[in-house]
Design an enzyme around this catalytic site. Structure first.
Site, PDB file in Angstrom:
ATOM      1  NE  ARG A 266       4.522  73.103 -81.663  1.00 20.69           N
ATOM      2  CZ  ARG A 266       3.343  73.213 -81.116  1.00 20.69           C
ATOM      3  NH1 ARG A 266       3.203  72.620 -79.879  1.00 20.69           N
ATOM      4  NH2 ARG A 266       2.438  74.021 -81.492  1.00 20.69           N
TER       5      ARG A 266
ATOM      6  CB  THR B  68      -3.273  73.401 -83.197  1.00 23.46           C
ATOM      7  OG1 THR B  68      -1.883  73.808 -82.572  1.00 23.46           O
ATOM      8  CG2 THR B  68      -4.127  72.649 -81.918  1.00 23.46           C
TER       9      THR B  68
ATOM     10  NE  ARG C 147      -1.143  68.148 -83.368  1.00 25.73           N
ATOM     11  CZ  ARG C 147      -0.666  69.182 -82.750  1.00 25.73           C
ATOM     12  NH1 ARG C 147      -0.357  70.313 -83.244  1.00 25.73           N
ATOM     13  NH2 ARG C 147      -0.992  69.082 -81.186  1.00 25.73           N
TER      14      ARG C 147
ATOM     15  CG  ASN D 179      -4.311  67.847 -81.629  1.00 29.17           C
ATOM     16  OD1 ASN D 179      -4.075  67.031 -80.711  1.00 29.17           O
ATOM     17  ND2 ASN D 179      -4.077  69.197 -82.054  1.00 29.17           N
TER      18      ASN D 179
ATOM     19  CG  HIS E 143       1.627  68.063 -75.572  1.00 30.20           C
ATOM     20  ND1 HIS E 143       1.027  69.292 -75.723  1.00 30.20           N
ATOM     21  CD2 HIS E 143       2.827  68.105 -75.019  1.00 30.20           C
ATOM     22  CE1 HIS E 143       1.878  69.890 -74.960  1.00 30.20           C
ATOM     23  NE2 HIS E 143       3.143  69.347 -74.712  1.00 30.20           N
TER      24      HIS E 143
HETATM   25  P1  IDP Z   1      -0.805  72.585 -79.520  1.00 33.44           P
HETATM   26  O1  IDP Z   1      -0.940  71.013 -78.940  1.00 33.44           O
HETATM   27  O2  IDP Z   1      -0.542  72.611 -81.024  1.00 33.44           O
HETATM   28  O3  IDP Z   1       0.403  73.118 -79.043  1.00 33.44           O
HETATM   29  P2  IDP Z   1      -2.376  74.488 -78.010  1.00 33.44           P
HETATM   30  O4  IDP Z   1      -2.937  75.805 -78.492  1.00 33.44           O
HETATM   31  O5  IDP Z   1      -1.356  74.530 -76.893  1.00 33.44           O
HETATM   32  O6  IDP Z   1      -1.850  73.592 -79.320  1.00 33.44           O
HETATM   33  O7  IDP Z   1      -3.716  73.659 -77.562  1.00 33.44           O
HETATM   34  C1  IDP Z   1      -3.457  72.436 -76.603  1.00 33.44           C
HETATM   35  C2  IDP Z   1      -4.431  71.209 -77.291  1.00 33.44           C
HETATM   36  O8  IDP Z   1      -5.762  71.641 -77.088  1.00 33.44           O
HETATM   37  C3  IDP Z   1      -4.443  71.193 -78.723  1.00 33.44           C
HETATM   38  O9  IDP Z   1      -3.643  69.948 -79.252  1.00 33.44           O
HETATM   39  C4  IDP Z   1      -5.715  70.545 -79.010  1.00 33.44           C
HETATM   40  O10 IDP Z   1      -5.834  69.162 -78.382  1.00 33.44           O
HETATM   41  C5  IDP Z   1      -6.823  71.273 -77.991  1.00 33.44           C
HETATM   42  N1  IDP Z   1      -7.483  72.653 -78.734  1.00 33.44           N
HETATM   43  C6  IDP Z   1      -6.572  73.721 -79.090  1.00 33.44           C
HETATM   44  N2  IDP Z   1      -7.349  74.277 -79.670  1.00 33.44           N
HETATM   45  C7  IDP Z   1      -8.687  73.854 -79.700  1.00 33.44           C
HETATM   46  C8  IDP Z   1      -9.797  74.407 -80.205  1.00 33.44           C
HETATM   47  O11 IDP Z   1     -10.133  75.429 -80.762  1.00 33.44           O
HETATM   48  N3  IDP Z   1     -10.962  73.498 -80.007  1.00 33.44           N
HETATM   49  C9  IDP Z   1     -10.694  72.271 -79.222  1.00 33.44           C
HETATM   50  N4  IDP Z   1      -9.581  71.792 -78.959  1.00 33.44           N
HETATM   51  C10 IDP Z   1      -8.472  72.638 -79.011  1.00 33.44           C
END
Ligand code: IDP
Length: 140
Positions: A87, A93, A104, A114, A117
């Protein structure tokens, strides 16, 4: 700190730009070992199931379609404290909030595209690894 495994995905925005090797180098430089890896194309069903936890969020449909837009590289990373370490290599994110030199900050196109994952807890890591890999495919 205990040796852990975490599930990592190099997302379609990054495979499209030929960034797999540069991202893997950042994992390896941080002491994470790539103990399983395959390049696959996710179906809508798979991507939808993988991100099921986000299904009520407004970006869900767009996220599923961005995850199926091209090949992904799914991988198991192993190392001391691998879940948190990954992480921190990934960065926040939203790439605008990511620390400099993280994957990122360097490579993400947007909060959605981004580039990577990574599992966020031991429970999710175990479930996400089992989603993609049989035990025999993981070679420490
Ligand atoms: P993470 O990948 O950093 O764990 P999460 O909140 O679990 O973040 O969200 C999963 C994925 O959903 C993110 O990596 C991103 O691709 C997408 N995502 C999260 N928040 C948003 C947003 O506000 N708008 C568009 N896509 C989002």
């Amino acid at each position: 700190m205990a040796t852990e495994r975490t599930l990592s995905i190099i997302k379609p925005d990054a495979t499209r730009r030929n960034l797999t090797g540069r991202i893997n180098a950042l994992f390896e430089e941080a002491g994470l070992r790539i103990v399983a890896q395959k390049r696959i194309r996710l179906s809508d069903l798979q991507a939808g199931a993988f991100y099921e936890v986000h299904k009520e969020r407004p970006f869900y449909a767009s996220l599923v379609s961005s995850m199926t837009a091209g090949p992904v590289v799914v991988q198991v990373l192993e190392g001391e404290g691998a879940i948190l370490k990954n992480r921190s290599v990934m960065g926040a994110t939203d790439p605008k909030k990511a620390e400099p030199n993280t994957v990122r900050a360097q490579f993400a196109e947007s909060i959605e595209a981004n580039s990577v994952h990574g599992s966020d807890s031991p429970e999710n890591a175990a479930a996400e690894i089992a989603f993609f890999f049989a035990g025999t495919e993981i070679l420490p």
